[in-house]
Design a protein around this motif. Structure first.
Motif, short mmCIF file in Angstrom:
data_model
loop_
_atom_site.label_atom_id
_atom_site.label_comp_id
_atom_site.label_asym_id
_atom_site.label_seq_id
_atom_site.Cartn_x
_atom_site.Cartn_y
_atom_site.Cartn_z
N TYR A 202 -38.50 -14.09 16.99
CA TYR A 202 -37.61 -12.90 17.20
C TYR A 202 -37.85 -11.76 16.41
CZ TYR A 202 -33.41 -10.04 17.11
OH TYR A 202 -32.42 -9.06 17.31
N GLY A 203 -38.22 -12.08 14.96
CA GLY A 203 -38.36 -11.05 13.94
C GLY A 203 -39.64 -10.19 14.18
N LEU A 204 -40.62 -11.15 14.69
CA LEU A 204 -42.05 -10.35 15.21
C LEU A 204 -41.89 -9.38 15.95
CD1 LEU A 204 -45.09 -10.03 14.66
CD2 LEU A 204 -45.50 -11.87 16.28
N ASP A 205 -40.96 -9.94 17.12
CA ASP A 205 -40.56 -9.03 18.61
C ASP A 205 -39.80 -7.81 18.12
OD1 ASP A 205 -41.56 -11.16 20.09
OD2 ASP A 205 -39.71 -11.99 20.83
N VAL A 206 -39.06 -7.71 16.98
CA VAL A 206 -38.47 -6.73 16.40
C VAL A 206 -39.18 -5.82 16.01
CG1 VAL A 206 -36.74 -5.81 14.70
CG2 VAL A 206 -36.21 -7.67 16.24
N LEU A 207 -40.33 -6.29 15.01
CA LEU A 207 -41.20 -5.36 14.40
C LEU A 207 -42.24 -4.86 15.47
CD1 LEU A 207 -42.23 -7.57 11.30
CD2 LEU A 207 -40.54 -5.66 11.54
N GLN B 14 -36.99 -7.65 7.14
CA GLN B 14 -37.54 -7.03 6.39
C GLN B 14 -38.71 -7.82 5.72
OE1 GLN B 14 -34.82 -5.19 3.65
NE2 GLN B 14 -33.58 -4.56 5.52
N LYS B 15 -38.11 -9.14 5.47
CA LYS B 15 -39.18 -9.99 4.77
C LYS B 15 -40.31 -10.35 5.42
CE LYS B 15 -35.66 -12.33 1.90
NZ LYS B 15 -34.69 -13.58 1.64
N ILE B 16 -40.22 -10.32 6.79
CA ILE B 16 -41.33 -10.78 7.69
C ILE B 16 -42.26 -9.77 7.62
CG2 ILE B 16 -41.96 -11.10 10.03
CD1 ILE B 16 -39.47 -12.74 10.56
N PHE B 17 -41.82 -8.31 7.71
CA PHE B 17 -42.56 -7.16 7.74
C PHE B 17 -43.25 -7.18 6.26
CE2 PHE B 17 -42.77 -2.90 5.93
CZ PHE B 17 -43.76 -2.22 6.75
N LEU B 18 -42.69 -7.21 5.30
CA LEU B 18 -43.22 -7.27 3.98
C LEU B 18 -44.22 -8.40 3.77
CD1 LEU B 18 -40.06 -6.23 1.54
CD2 LEU B 18 -42.05 -4.61 2.59
N ASP B 19 -44.04 -9.48 4.44
CA ASP B 19 -45.09 -10.82 4.20
C ASP B 19 -46.42 -10.11 5.17
OD1 ASP B 19 -43.45 -12.33 2.65
OD2 ASP B 19 -42.68 -13.59 4.21
N ILE B 20 -45.98 -9.62 6.19
CA ILE B 20 -47.32 -9.16 7.03
C ILE B 20 -48.05 -8.20 6.45
CG2 ILE B 20 -48.04 -8.37 9.23
CD1 ILE B 20 -45.74 -9.63 10.45
N ALA B 21 -47.28 -7.14 5.72
CA ALA B 21 -47.76 -6.13 5.26
C ALA B 21 -48.87 -6.37 3.91
CB ALA B 21 -47.15 -5.13 4.87
N CYS B 22 -48.36 -7.62 3.00
CA CYS B 22 -48.83 -7.89 1.89
C CYS B 22 -49.84 -9.14 2.02
CB CYS B 22 -47.72 -8.34 1.06
SG CYS B 22 -46.71 -6.93 0.39
N PHE B 23 -49.74 -9.92 3.02
CA PHE B 23 -50.53 -11.10 3.23
C PHE B 23 -51.12 -11.52 4.44
CE2 PHE B 23 -46.82 -12.67 0.26
CZ PHE B 23 -47.68 -12.40 -0.77
N PHE B 24 -50.63 -10.99 5.61
CA PHE B 24 -50.81 -11.58 6.90
C PHE B 24 -51.59 -10.68 7.68
CE2 PHE B 24 -47.32 -14.57 5.53
CZ PHE B 24 -48.17 -15.39 5.06
N VAL C 64 -49.57 -17.25 11.40
CA VAL C 64 -48.54 -16.47 10.77
C VAL C 64 -47.30 -17.11 11.01
CG1 VAL C 64 -47.66 -14.18 10.34
CG2 VAL C 64 -50.03 -14.48 10.44
N MET C 65 -47.14 -17.18 12.37
CA MET C 65 -45.77 -17.67 12.94
C MET C 65 -45.53 -19.06 12.44
SD MET C 65 -44.37 -15.43 14.89
CE MET C 65 -45.05 -14.42 13.25
N LYS C 66 -46.42 -20.15 12.23
CA LYS C 66 -46.29 -21.29 11.73
C LYS C 66 -45.79 -21.15 10.19
CE LYS C 66 -48.73 -25.63 10.86
NZ LYS C 66 -49.83 -26.36 11.12
N ILE C 67 -46.35 -20.27 9.48
CA ILE C 67 -46.02 -19.99 8.01
C ILE C 67 -44.67 -19.49 7.92
CG2 ILE C 67 -46.72 -18.76 5.75
CD1 ILE C 67 -49.48 -19.19 6.78
N ARG D 256 -54.15 -11.35 17.17
CA ARG D 256 -54.02 -11.28 15.75
C ARG D 256 -53.12 -10.00 15.35
NH1 ARG D 256 -57.81 -13.70 12.48
NH2 ARG D 256 -59.59 -14.47 13.54
N ILE D 257 -52.18 -10.49 14.45
CA ILE D 257 -51.35 -9.42 14.01
C ILE D 257 -51.89 -8.28 13.25
CG2 ILE D 257 -48.93 -9.20 12.58
CD1 ILE D 257 -48.45 -12.00 13.17
N GLU D 258 -51.43 -6.99 13.60
CA GLU D 258 -52.08 -6.09 12.99
C GLU D 258 -51.09 -4.95 12.76
OE1 GLU D 258 -55.12 -5.48 12.23
OE2 GLU D 258 -56.56 -7.07 13.25
N MET D 259 -51.30 -3.73 11.88
CA MET D 259 -50.57 -2.62 11.56
C MET D 259 -51.32 -1.59 11.09
SD MET D 259 -48.64 -3.73 7.91
CE MET D 259 -47.58 -4.58 8.70
#
Length: 116
Positions: free
Chosen positions: A39-44, A8-18, A26-29, A57-60
């Motif tokens: 693993y979290g990114l794979d789940v998302l 959930q935190k990874i998702f919210l970080d990506i939505a708000c910042f990345f 992003v993975m480094k941060i 690039r990470i997109e949504m």
């Protein structure tokens, strides 16, 4: 949401910042916060909440991003701000000292990402 708090935190970080940031950056941060980023990114990705563009690039989708930001806004309205991504909220946190340390930490991480 149906997944672990770390995801959930990874998702919210990506939505708000990345969103639209390079996957490697992003993975480094996210890894620096001990979240199990890959693993979290794979789940998302598996849940179709994010995808990796042909430019790595990470997109949504815009609506998924809006949903993530709405969740954070609801947390802020309940007195638990966790992320700040717009100027008005940043001013509130800085001028009124309304936010806890984690809020400031997320702002600073976003700034570090932008300027690194």
């Amino acid at each position: 949401m149906g997944w672990s708090p770390k995801e959930q935190k990874i998702f919210l970080d990506i939505a708000c910042f990345f969103r639209a940031y390079e996957r490697k950056q992003v993975m480094k941060i996210v890894d620096s916060r001990d979240f199990g980023a890959e693993y979290g990114l794979d789940v998302l990705i598996e849940k179709s909440l994010v995808f990796i563009s042909k430019y790595d690039r990470i997109e949504m989708h815009d609506l998924i991003e809006d949903m993530g930001k709405y969740i954070v806004k609801m947390q802020t309205n309940s007195g638990k701000p966790t992320r700040v991504w717009n100027v008005e909220d940043f001013e509130d946190v800085m001028m009124d000292n309304m936010g806890p340390y984690p809020t400031i930490q997320n702002v600073l991480q976003n700034l570090l990402c932008i300027f690194s």
